[in-house]
Scaffold this active site. Sequence first.
Site, short mmCIF file in Angstrom:
data_model
loop_
_atom_site.label_atom_id
_atom_site.label_comp_id
_atom_site.label_asym_id
_atom_site.label_seq_id
_atom_site.Cartn_x
_atom_site.Cartn_y
_atom_site.Cartn_z
CG ASP A 1 -10.27 14.98 -14.93
OD1 ASP A 1 -9.62 14.38 -15.81
OD2 ASP A 1 -11.20 14.44 -14.29
CE LYS B 1 -13.38 6.94 -18.46
NZ LYS B 1 -13.26 7.04 -17.04
CE1 TYR C 1 -17.84 10.34 -14.91
CE2 TYR C 1 -16.57 10.54 -12.89
CZ TYR C 1 -17.39 9.80 -13.72
OH TYR C 1 -17.76 8.54 -13.36
NE ARG D 1 -2.95 0.39 3.30
CZ ARG D 1 -2.28 0.68 4.41
NH1 ARG D 1 -1.64 1.84 4.53
NH2 ARG D 1 -2.26 -0.15 5.43
C1 LIG Z 1 -12.97 13.25 -17.07
C2 LIG Z 1 -13.10 12.12 -16.09
N1 LIG Z 1 -12.46 12.21 -14.90
C3 LIG Z 1 -12.55 11.24 -13.99
C4 LIG Z 1 -13.32 10.11 -14.20
C5 LIG Z 1 -13.40 9.05 -13.14
O1 LIG Z 1 -12.55 8.01 -13.42
P1 LIG Z 1 -12.78 6.48 -12.97
O2 LIG Z 1 -14.03 6.02 -13.67
O3 LIG Z 1 -11.54 5.81 -13.42
O4 LIG Z 1 -12.96 6.49 -11.50
C6 LIG Z 1 -14.00 9.97 -15.41
C7 LIG Z 1 -14.81 8.77 -15.66
O5 LIG Z 1 -15.54 8.69 -16.62
C8 LIG Z 1 -13.89 11.01 -16.38
O6 LIG Z 1 -14.53 10.94 -17.55
#
Ligand SMILES: Cc1ncc(COP(=O)(O)O)c(C=O)c1O
Length: 380
Positions: free
Chosen positions: A170, A195, A98, A46
């Site tokens: 992000d 992604k 998101y 961890r």
């Molecule tokens: C722009 C963006 N940030 C964060 C996330 C969250 O990521 P995760 O699904 O890997 O937790 C997503 C998920 O779709 C996303 O599209």
Amino acid sequence: MRFATKAVHSGGEPDKATGAVSPPIVTASTFAQDGIGKPRGYEYSRSGNPTRERLERAVAQLEGGKHGLAFSSGLGAITTVASLLNKGDHVIMCNDVYGGTFRLFDRVFSNFGIRLTRIDARDPDAIARAAKKSTRMVWLESPTNPLMLVLDIRAISTVAKKLGLLVVVDNTFASPYLQNPLKLGAAVSLHSTTKYVSGHSDMIGGALAVSDEEVYERLKFLQNAMGAVPSPFDCFLALRGLRTLHLRMDQHSKNALAVAENLQASRRVAEVYYPFLPSSPYHRLAKKQMSQGGGMVSFRIKGGYAAASRFLDSLELFSLAESLGGVESLAEHPARMTHSSLPEKERRKMGIGDDLIRLSVGVEDTVDLVEDVKQALDSV
Ligand SMILES: Cc1ncc(COP(=O)(O)O)c(C=O)c1O
């Protein structure tokens, strides 16, 4: 070293013990020590794991940061960054984020006394107007999900820096290949590695890149203290994905631009959102801070929900699915799928209507994808 070379070599250097040219997956949860207080480098997975460290190094190098940190999901990374905040702190967030990010702040961190103001961050001065004495953080996405707005990361970071605010970007939609927020002045660049970074829709993960030592030390502490760490196998998958990131992103961007141009030419389409379309209001800014447009395209279809639903049903190569960034093309209805966790009022405020469709354009043949979109539009 240029990006493609870094992508292939970062985190992928031959294993010192065996010479293996593919990163070993170290599954051990704990590590033998040479004596009390004498670990050989690792103690417990961890707090540190060799496979994870390779990924963390690679993310840092590809983002132009000093440090990387990996997490069990994008939301795990988001939760950890948000945990830098204390009770009473205030966060400024761009409107179009998101849905899961908004939900986390709105329904979880609000219970711990973290306050949130949403703004239209296309105007960088809106940061100064929204800032209070208690403001600590500015949360951005660019391009945004799902409307593909482009925010001026450099201008916002300049305003935020004067106010002593930490800027978090992000960077999931762009990936480290197309945009490096740290180089534009942000303090933290964040990814859902689920992604484009992993790129094959076969794992869930998150990552951060940072350069500031103090911010890194606090995040490193939180990573261990909160425990949202990825499995070594998922780190391996993310590392494998990174090695072809540049190749995939080139094809995603080429395909998405072709799909966006064809959508724009259709009489069945009301509006197309893709920053690298010359007609996009974000074209100039996008070209300044991104090297290509990436694989995400959103558009409004004429005829509302009925037309959107018929279009989605008629696609043959694009699967109807949430998520994005994999080699295969996906299509979805943000209002009823990825952004359904937002209250309807929020969705309307953001402009996520029943006519909005989001495409994650994959790396298949360009002509096949364009033809699929055309035939689905003809079926509406
Ligand atoms: C722009 C963006 N940030 C964060 C996330 C969250 O990521 P995760 O699904 O890997 O937790 C997503 C998920 O779709 C996303 O599209």
